[in-house]
Design an enzyme around this catalytic site. Structure first.
Site, PDB file in Angstrom:
ATOM      1  N   GLY A  31       0.841  -1.207   0.000  1.00  0.00           N
ATOM      2  CA  GLY A  31       0.000   0.000   0.000  1.00  0.00           C
ATOM      3  C   GLY A  31       0.869   1.248   0.000  1.00  0.00           C
ATOM      4  O   GLY A  31       2.008   1.230  -0.472  1.00  0.00           O
ATOM      5  N   SER A  32       0.348   2.302   0.561  1.00  0.00           N
ATOM      6  CA  SER A  32       1.021   3.599   0.466  1.00  0.00           C
ATOM      7  C   SER A  32       2.291   3.693   1.287  1.00  0.00           C
ATOM      8  O   SER A  32       3.010   4.688   1.207  1.00  0.00           O
ATOM      9  CB  SER A  32       0.074   4.703   0.945  1.00  0.00           C
ATOM     10  N   THR A  33       2.583   2.671   2.107  1.00  0.00           N
ATOM     11  CA  THR A  33       3.784   2.770   2.935  1.00  0.00           C
ATOM     12  C   THR A  33       5.045   2.880   2.108  1.00  0.00           C
ATOM     13  O   THR A  33       6.068   3.327   2.604  1.00  0.00           O
ATOM     14  CB  THR A  33       3.917   1.541   3.863  1.00  0.00           C
ATOM     15  N   ILE A  34       5.006   2.442   0.852  1.00  0.00           N
ATOM     16  CA  ILE A  34       6.228   2.485   0.056  1.00  0.00           C
ATOM     17  C   ILE A  34       6.333   3.780  -0.752  1.00  0.00           C
ATOM     18  O   ILE A  34       7.273   3.956  -1.528  1.00  0.00           O
ATOM     19  CB  ILE A  34       6.365   1.281  -0.893  1.00  0.00           C
ATOM     20  N   LYS A  35       5.348   4.669  -0.557  1.00  0.00           N
ATOM     21  CA  LYS A  35       5.416   5.908  -1.344  1.00  0.00           C
ATOM     22  C   LYS A  35       6.731   6.668  -1.117  1.00  0.00           C
ATOM     23  O   LYS A  35       7.295   7.206  -2.080  1.00  0.00           O
ATOM     24  CB  LYS A  35       4.196   6.779  -1.059  1.00  0.00           C
TER      25      LYS A  35
END
Lengths: 666, 377
Positions: free
Chosen positions: A330-334
């Site tokens: 999810g967005s944690t790797i943004k």
């Protein structure tokens, strides 16, 4: 008969007798010569052969198993212990009347029909010379009772064995692992030399640290050569070599943090995992996976019923989510994607993208929606805002323009798609998708749409919580990467000092401008401390600055034009709630990843949970005592509670045990 | 000498019947045997129960010496006359044993008279050669075919009764004792050779049809002891290990691992030769066998000095029977003969056999020409 005749006969007879005697004497001599020849054959020609056979007769080599090393946390709190257990066992060969003895024994020490039935079953299966345990963990009273009546029960005897126990029960069970009885598969793996080393040992590490560091923990077995009589009774010792006890292991785990992490996950009543490491050296501070299991169950062979209960549990408690769970990040790797974008020149800190709630590939009608699509999107979004507001459109655009090849290669530098090489068995690598990967895996071509999806950590991309924590740590350390590890120090024996294991550095991530790192870190701090940050309420009132990133991983694809509504979906299709963080922001000492399965948005669940965890690690315990009630005292309480839960053993036992260990090592 | 009587004179007259050379041989043998038995009984390290073997052995020795002294006094004509009666009583007792045995279970060798138990077969070891010798002493020698046939029947009847018990070892000893009388009586060589050939033919037949399963098994494991290392081959396997590991000089007295650690079964009875071989080695074995040979040789010389046919025949038979004991036992223990329950003469523990053997030596000594008495005749 005349006198003459008789005399003549007498003479003849004497002559006859003398000749016959001579012949007889010669035959006697020859016969005895035959015996002598045989004796020469035995005592001279085959002397060595028979000497060897004679020695094999009376010399028995008895292996002495070493004492298994203990496992401690970084502060010396005991995680895995050996305790002395007294068991009542019987050898089938030596019991004259089993039924009668069992009946009489049951009167002295009530055992219940089930235990007796089980015992009989084991007796049937095992060789008649192998002792079978009738009753484990004898109490002192039971030992006394049996000792008094010992003579009435030939074949039954009390034996002492060292048993592995995990005093905290479930705590860090996945990480510590467990030992179990050596089985055929273990023997095969050990090979010929290994088997020799394990003669006399009954248990071997089956999972976790117990398995990974089996050689260190097991030690070296000793032996003694004893003289035995024909009945196998030892007479005296010829030669002996004492065993070398296994090494004690000190894990990098901080038990206090570990307990807190497990507690926080359990409070949520959801499945999940937390990995916390020290980004400066890769030491794993906590690794929690919920639901948990009690490793003590496995030590002496788990019962069929218990094992089935664990296996058939839909929440899969045996599975270490922190290491083996593959989740869409999810967005944690943004932040990592943003760094890749900067380094590849796809985006700059100053350039903005207009986000109207969705992204479309030119010429394709499909709309890739942003989580904020209903409210018309984020509008103009810079790199900073893209991260702290977690704008999907910004990253759809970034990924699309970067292309899968560069995207994949660039993010692999964080370790995605490959194992971190942590010192634990069965680590999963997750998937860092690429065109070749998709071709190989599905036999399909890579579509630009696939790239768009992985831009926000969805699609084919999966990571393990460990990888995620590790990647966040890499950002915190501005590209310096350390191999995550659990073993921090070893000591060969009680009297020797602990020897620290040196950390291992992995290839660092080099970027074109070092300022890129600051840009990303600034955005992550903004996530928790800045206005509009997706986790700003998690950062409220913090006494330290930290960086973070929320994530909400879709488990279920929502159709075009439909809205995700948790209440309408089964719990297992709910979004996973993720949060990654490092703290303190300017001088990081901890990096962590939190995943709470099917719990909804990252900002609502995972972020506050991470904050609590960081508080308990970073704030001095005195102040925190009142607030979070997770002091040292509390640990001890929990320690006690778990100990009770996992195994009831008397104080005396553990006292005796520690004495014993000291003796062995002293 | 003092011929007027008196206690001293009486003792001297009793002792004068003892042959000093043979007696010295026996003393050396019994001493060696005593040492070995002491080691085999484990009396030095297992006190109590095993000490009783030694005390009993000493009692047996005293008893046997007395009986030897007594037997040495018996004149040949008396012996020849009572032979037939002893023989008949022996046969009747053997039949009684069989009857008693059919009521009991399994092997029955003992006859119980109140609290006293004895083996009638043991009497026959002396009674059979006495009977046959007595029979031949009235015939002209070499014997006719009919006489040999009668003698053979006289031997075969008690032998059959003893095989029936079943006690192969004793039957073998009694059979050979009877046979040796026939041999010394002068059975023609060609008959002997004929018998040897027929035995070679008979052996496989007897093996196939005339043997108990356990006897057959003993022969099988003799030919290959490794066949049944833990079962019936165990005895031979362990005894060959004991002897073999003794080497040239042995492990030393009281140092035999095989016997002291209980690997050697029956180590103070039938398998005592293995204990000796283990502790004293080949050197000790040669000494022991030489002593045995000298005893047999001296016994044969004494037999040729017998005062009449009966004495010579009986003496020769007893000498060679002693040899059969020795050969069958050492052959069995060293693994060249099947396991037959025959003790090592005068060394193995066991009162009955020692008494019989010493009585035989007593008879042998008494049967030679009486120096003074003969001259006066």
């Amino acid at each position: 008969m005349s006198y003459k005749q008789t005399v003549k006969n007498e003479r003849e007879e004497l002559k006859l007798f003398r000749s016959r005697s001579l012949v007889a004497g010669l035959l006697v001599f020859l016969a005895l010569l035959l015996v002598v020849v045989r004796l020469i054959f035995l005592q001279i020609n085959n002397y060595e052969h028979y000497t060897k056979l004679s020695q094999e007769n009376y010399q028995k080599r008895i292996p002495i198993p070493p004492v298994r090393g203990q496992i401690y946390d970084r502060n010396g709190l005991l995680l895995a212990d050996n305790h002395i257990e007294y068991v009542l066992e019987a050898t089938k060969d030596k019991v004259p009347d089993l039924e009668d003895e069992l009946r009489r024994l049951n009167k002295l020490i009530p055992m219940g029909p089930q235990a007796i039935k089980k015992f009989k079953q084991k007796l049937r299966v095992n060789s008649r010379f192998v002792p079978v345990v009738l009753r484990p963990s004898l109490t002192e009273a039971e030992i006394a009772i049996f000792s008094v009546h010992r003579s009435r029960f030939p074949g039954f005897k009390i034996n002492v064995r060292m048993e592995r126990t995990y005093p905290l029960g479930e705590t860090a069970g996945h990480l510590i692992g467990y030992v179990g009885r050596i089985d055929k598969r273990d023997l095969k793996r050990l090979g010929k030399d290994g088997k020799k080393e394990y003669k006399g040992s009954t248990h071997i590490g089956k999972s976790g640290i117990e398995k990974f560091y089996e050689t260190r923990l097991h030690g070296k077995s000793g032996y003694k050569i004893v003289e035995v009589d024909a009945h196998g009774k030892p007479q005296r010792v010829f030669e002996s070599k004492p065993p070398i006890a296994g090494e004690d292991l000190f894990l990098s785990i901080d038990l206090k943090l570990q307990l807190r992490a497990e507690e926080l996950l359990e409070e949520r009543d959801s499945n999940g995992a937390i990995v916390a490491l020290d980004p400066r050296n890769g030491e794993v501070l906590a690794m929690a996976s919920v639901p948990m299991f009690n490793p003590n169950l496995f030590v002496n062979g788990i019962s069929y019923k218990n094992y089935n209960a664990l296996r058939n549990n839909p929440n899969r408690p045996l599975y270490n989510r922190a290491l083996q769970g593959s989740y869409p990040p999810g967005s944690t790797i943004k932040p990592m994607v943003a760094l890749a974008g900067l380094d590849e020149g796809i985006v700059t800190p100053s350039r903005s993208v207009f986000a109207r709630g969705f992204f479309q590939i030119p010429g394709v009608r499909h709309r890739y929606r942003c989580w904020k699509w209903k409210r018309g999107g984020h509008g103009y979004v810079s790199l900073q805002r893209g991260i702290f507001q977690s704008c999907d459109v910004y990253f759809y655009d970034l990924a699309y323009r970067m292309g899968i090849k560069r995207f994949s290669n660039s993010l692999k530098r964080f370790g995605f798609g490959s194992r971190t090489g942590i010192d634990l068995p069965h680590e999963k690598s997750g998937i860092m998708p690429s065109a070749t990967w998709k071709k190989k895996r599905f036999g399909q071509n890579w579509y630009p749409g696939d790239t768009v999806n992985i831009g926000i950590g969805q699609g084919y991309w999966t990571v393990t919580p460990l990888q995620l924590a590790h990647a966040v740590g890499t950002i915190a350390m501005k590209g310096m990467r350390m191999r995550p590890h659990v073993l921090r120090g070893v000591r060969a024996s009680r009297n020797l000092p602990e020897k620290l294991i040196s950390a291992q550095q992995l290839p660092s991530i080099e970027v074109k401008h070092a300022s890129y790192w600051n840009e990303i870190i600034r955005a992550m701090v903004h996530v928790v401390h800045g206005p509009g940050g997706t986790a700003r309420h998690a950062g409220n009132g913090a006494k330290y600055k930290f960086g973070g990133k929320t994530g909400t991983a879709q488990v279920f694809s929502v159709a075009q034009n439909k809205t995700y509504k948790a209440s309408r979906l089964a719990k297992k299709l709910h979004d996973h709630s993720l949060f990654v963080a490092f703290a303190p922001a300017n001088k990081p000492v901890i990096a962590l990843a939190v995943i709470v399965e099917n719990a909804g948005g990252g900002s609502k669940v995972a972020a506050p949970l991470a904050r609590k965890l960081l508080d308990s690690y970073l704030l001095p315990p005195q102040k925190e005592e009142k607030k979070a009630k997770s002091s040292r005292k509390n640990i001890k309480k929990k320690h006690k509670k778990r100990r009770k839960k996992s195994k009831k053993h008397s104080k005396k036992h553990s006292k005796k045990h520690s004495k014993h260990i000291e003796k062995k090592q002293g | 000498m003092n011929r007027s009587g008196g206690l001293l004179g009486a003792i001297f007259r009793l002792l004068s019947r003892i042959d000093l050379i043979l007696f010295m041989g026996l003393i050396i043998l019994l001493s060696l045997g005593g040492l070995t038995l002491y080691s085999a009984s484990g009396a030095d390290y297992v006190s109590g129960e095993n000490m009783f073997i030694i005390t009993h052995h000493v009692i047996h020795l005293g008893l046997s010496a007395a009986i030897m002294l007594f037997a040495a006094q018996l004149p040949s004509n008396l012996l020849s006359r009572i032979s037939v009666w002893i023989y008949l009583i022996g046969v009747i007792l053997l039949i009684l044993v069989i009857i008693q045995g059919t009521m009991g279970k399994g092997a029955q060798r003992w006859l119980e008279l109140g609290s006293f138990r004895f083996q009638p077969a043991e009497i026959m070891k002396l009674a059979v050669p006495m009977m046959v010798a007595s029979y031949f002493s009235h015939k002209t020698l070499p014997p006719r075919f009919v006489d040999i046939l009668v003698a053979a029947i006289l031997v075969a009847v008690p032998m059959a009764l003893i095989i029936k018990q079943p006690d192969l070892g004793t039957a073998l000893l009694i059979g050979s004792a009877g046979f040796f009388v026939i041999y010394f009586a002068g059975i023609p060589w060609k008959w002997l050779i004929g018998m040897l050939i027929s035995m070679v033919i008979a052996v496989p037949l007897v093996y196939q049809f005339g043997m108990h399963a356990y006897q057959r098994q003993r022969i099988d494991t003799l030919l290959d002891p490794s066949l049944d290392r833990l079962g019936s081959g165990y005895h031979i396997y362990q005894s060959t290990i004991a002897i073999g590991s003794g080497g040239v000089y042995g492990k030393g007295w009281l140092n035999g691992d095989q016997s002291r650690l209980d690997f050697l079964p029956e180590r103070h009875t039938d398998f005592i030769f293995a204990v000796f071989g283990e502790e004293f080695g080949l050197f000790g074995n040669l000494v022991l066998l030489t002593i045995y040979f000298l005893i047999i040789w001296r016994a044969l010389i004494l037999a040729t000095k017998g005062q009449d046919t009966f004495s010579r025949l009986l003496g020769g038979s007893l000498s060679l029977t002693f040899f059969v004991y020795l050969f069958v036992n050492t052959g069995m223990v060293s693994g060249i003969l099947p396991v037959v329950g025959v003790p090592l003469p005068l060394v193995s523990y066991g009162g009955t056999s020692m008494v019989t053997l010493m009585a035989a030596f007593g008879l042998l000594m008494g049967l030679q020409k009486r120096k003074k008495g003969y001259a006066s005749m």
